[in-house]
Structures are given as C-alpha cells and as structure tokens.
Design a protein around this motif. Sequence first.
Motif, PDB file in Angstrom:
ATOM      1  N   ASP A   1       0.853  -1.176   0.000  1.00  0.00           N
ATOM      2  CA  ASP A   1       0.000   0.000   0.000  1.00  0.00           C
ATOM      3  C   ASP A   1       0.897   1.237   0.000  1.00  0.00           C
ATOM      4  O   ASP A   1       1.829   1.349   0.790  1.00  0.00           O
ATOM      5  CB  ASP A   1      -0.882  -0.027   1.245  1.00  0.00           C
ATOM      6  CG  ASP A   1      -1.861   1.114   1.306  1.00  0.00           C
ATOM      7  OD1 ASP A   1      -1.957   1.865   0.319  1.00  0.00           O
ATOM      8  OD2 ASP A   1      -2.534   1.251   2.332  1.00  0.00           O
ATOM      9  N   ALA A   2       0.637   2.178  -0.870  1.00  0.00           N
ATOM     10  CA  ALA A   2       1.470   3.375  -0.995  1.00  0.00           C
ATOM     11  C   ALA A   2       1.460   4.200   0.283  1.00  0.00           C
ATOM     12  O   ALA A   2       2.417   4.916   0.568  1.00  0.00           O
ATOM     13  CB  ALA A   2       0.989   4.219  -2.170  1.00  0.00           C
ATOM     14  N   ASP A   3       0.400   4.096   1.066  1.00  0.00           N
ATOM     15  CA  ASP A   3       0.295   4.883   2.295  1.00  0.00           C
ATOM     16  C   ASP A   3       0.957   4.215   3.493  1.00  0.00           C
ATOM     17  O   ASP A   3       1.117   4.833   4.533  1.00  0.00           O
ATOM     18  CB  ASP A   3      -1.168   5.151   2.625  1.00  0.00           C
ATOM     19  CG  ASP A   3      -1.840   6.012   1.583  1.00  0.00           C
ATOM     20  OD1 ASP A   3      -1.137   6.806   0.917  1.00  0.00           O
ATOM     21  OD2 ASP A   3      -3.061   5.882   1.404  1.00  0.00           O
ATOM     22  N   SER A   4       1.348   2.958   3.342  1.00  0.00           N
ATOM     23  CA  SER A   4       1.919   2.261   4.497  1.00  0.00           C
ATOM     24  C   SER A   4       3.400   2.624   4.643  1.00  0.00           C
ATOM     25  O   SER A   4       4.098   2.925   3.699  1.00  0.00           O
ATOM     26  CB  SER A   4       1.776   0.755   4.343  1.00  0.00           C
ATOM     27  OG  SER A   4       2.589   0.300   3.286  1.00  0.00           O
ATOM     28  N   THR A   5       3.856   2.626   5.871  1.00  0.00           N
ATOM     29  CA  THR A   5       5.258   2.912   6.154  1.00  0.00           C
ATOM     30  C   THR A   5       5.866   1.684   6.814  1.00  0.00           C
ATOM     31  O   THR A   5       5.201   0.963   7.562  1.00  0.00           O
ATOM     32  CB  THR A   5       5.407   4.124   7.094  1.00  0.00           C
ATOM     33  OG1 THR A   5       4.696   3.864   8.294  1.00  0.00           O
ATOM     34  CG2 THR A   5       4.870   5.389   6.441  1.00  0.00           C
ATOM     35  N   LEU A   6       7.139   1.444   6.526  1.00  0.00           N
ATOM     36  CA  LEU A   6       7.839   0.318   7.123  1.00  0.00           C
ATOM     37  C   LEU A   6       8.364   0.732   8.482  1.00  0.00           C
ATOM     38  O   LEU A   6       8.838   1.840   8.686  1.00  0.00           O
ATOM     39  CB  LEU A   6       8.994  -0.120   6.231  1.00  0.00           C
ATOM     40  CG  LEU A   6       8.599  -0.624   4.834  1.00  0.00           C
ATOM     41  CD1 LEU A   6       9.862  -0.943   4.040  1.00  0.00           C
ATOM     42  CD2 LEU A   6       7.729  -1.841   4.941  1.00  0.00           C
ATOM     43  N   ARG A   7       8.287  -0.180   9.411  1.00  0.00           N
ATOM     44  CA  ARG A   7       8.837   0.096  10.738  1.00  0.00           C
ATOM     45  C   ARG A   7       9.416  -1.203  11.268  1.00  0.00           C
ATOM     46  O   ARG A   7       8.973  -2.299  10.938  1.00  0.00           O
ATOM     47  CB  ARG A   7       7.786   0.653  11.664  1.00  0.00           C
ATOM     48  CG  ARG A   7       6.611  -0.256  11.865  1.00  0.00           C
ATOM     49  CD  ARG A   7       5.603   0.387  12.820  1.00  0.00           C
ATOM     50  NE  ARG A   7       4.599  -0.594  13.123  1.00  0.00           N
ATOM     51  CZ  ARG A   7       3.334  -0.517  12.751  1.00  0.00           C
ATOM     52  NH1 ARG A   7       2.920   0.529  12.087  1.00  0.00           N
ATOM     53  NH2 ARG A   7       2.477  -1.456  13.058  1.00  0.00           N
ATOM     54  N   GLU A   8      10.405  -1.057  12.098  1.00  0.00           N
ATOM     55  CA  GLU A   8      11.043  -2.238  12.680  1.00  0.00           C
ATOM     56  C   GLU A   8      10.141  -2.816  13.767  1.00  0.00           C
ATOM     57  O   GLU A   8       9.425  -2.097  14.448  1.00  0.00           O
ATOM     58  CB  GLU A   8      12.403  -1.864  13.269  1.00  0.00           C
ATOM     59  CG  GLU A   8      13.416  -1.537  12.202  1.00  0.00           C
ATOM     60  CD  GLU A   8      14.799  -1.344  12.805  1.00  0.00           C
ATOM     61  OE1 GLU A   8      15.097  -1.967  13.840  1.00  0.00           O
ATOM     62  OE2 GLU A   8      15.556  -0.576  12.200  1.00  0.00           O
ATOM     63  N   VAL A   9      10.228  -4.131  13.900  1.00  0.00           N
ATOM     64  CA  VAL A   9       9.427  -4.838  14.886  1.00  0.00           C
ATOM     65  C   VAL A   9      10.357  -5.563  15.826  1.00  0.00           C
ATOM     66  O   VAL A   9      11.264  -6.273  15.402  1.00  0.00           O
ATOM     67  CB  VAL A   9       8.462  -5.831  14.210  1.00  0.00           C
ATOM     68  CG1 VAL A   9       7.682  -6.599  15.237  1.00  0.00           C
ATOM     69  CG2 VAL A   9       7.548  -5.114  13.237  1.00  0.00           C
ATOM     70  N   ASP A  10      10.146  -5.422  17.102  1.00  0.00           N
ATOM     71  CA  ASP A  10      10.955  -6.106  18.105  1.00  0.00           C
ATOM     72  C   ASP A  10      10.247  -7.390  18.488  1.00  0.00           C
ATOM     73  O   ASP A  10       9.185  -7.368  19.108  1.00  0.00           O
ATOM     74  CB  ASP A  10      11.150  -5.205  19.331  1.00  0.00           C
ATOM     75  CG  ASP A  10      12.024  -5.851  20.396  1.00  0.00           C
ATOM     76  OD1 ASP A  10      12.651  -6.908  20.105  1.00  0.00           O
ATOM     77  OD2 ASP A  10      12.082  -5.300  21.505  1.00  0.00           O
ATOM     78  N   LEU A  11      10.811  -8.538  18.092  1.00  0.00           N
ATOM     79  CA  LEU A  11      10.205  -9.834  18.394  1.00  0.00           C
ATOM     80  C   LEU A  11      10.859 -10.539  19.574  1.00  0.00           C
ATOM     81  O   LEU A  11      10.626 -11.713  19.800  1.00  0.00           O
ATOM     82  CB  LEU A  11      10.274 -10.722  17.148  1.00  0.00           C
ATOM     83  CG  LEU A  11       9.535 -10.182  15.914  1.00  0.00           C
ATOM     84  CD1 LEU A  11       9.781 -11.094  14.729  1.00  0.00           C
ATOM     85  CD2 LEU A  11       8.068 -10.061  16.197  1.00  0.00           C
ATOM     86  N   SER A  12      11.649  -9.820  20.346  1.00  0.00           N
ATOM     87  CA  SER A  12      12.310 -10.461  21.485  1.00  0.00           C
ATOM     88  C   SER A  12      11.422 -10.581  22.685  1.00  0.00           C
ATOM     89  O   SER A  12      10.396 -10.058  22.834  1.00  0.00           O
ATOM     90  CB  SER A  12      13.563  -9.689  21.868  1.00  0.00           C
ATOM     91  OG  SER A  12      13.249  -8.351  22.169  1.00  0.00           O
TER      92      SER A  12
END
Length: 83
Positions: free
Chosen positions: A72-83
């Motif tokens: 989606d053009a409106d979505s932004t990537l962000r890091e996810v902490d899975l710890s």
Amino acid sequence: MQSISSREFNQDVGKAKRAAEKEPVFITDRGTPAHVLLTVDQYYKLIHSSKSVADLLAMPDCAEIEFEPVRDADSTLREVDLS
C-alpha cells in the motif's frame, strides 16, 4: 440470465420459479438488480464450488505460483521487536 422486475415477481411468483429452474433470475428494483432467484441445487453448487485459501495452497503445483504482494502506498515500514 433472465431479469424480471419486482412487480412482475410479485404478480407471478410461479413464472419466476419456473424460469429459475433453467437459470438464475435477477429481480430488479427500479431497473437495478436487487436479488437473485435460484434453485437450491444451484445454490449448493455455488457455495461448494469455491475453495479456501488452504485448499489452494495444498495443491501440488502451488510452489510454482509466483506471488508478489503489492504494498500500500500509504503504508510505512517500521522495525518490529520480536524479542
């Protein structure tokens, strides 16, 4: 497919049912399709003809299908902490 108005349907339900034996019948309200009349057998064929995503993924040739999801053009990537 056959199409009849709501008025025609109300005046002669039997005619609509006979027509539905051959093919689905669209019932219109002011010229716009609003309902579909079909037999129970047609209905069951319709609901049982579609496969679930799980069924499709279980197909033997599934690994050969290329799939590239569109972001989606409106979505932004962000890091996810899975710890």
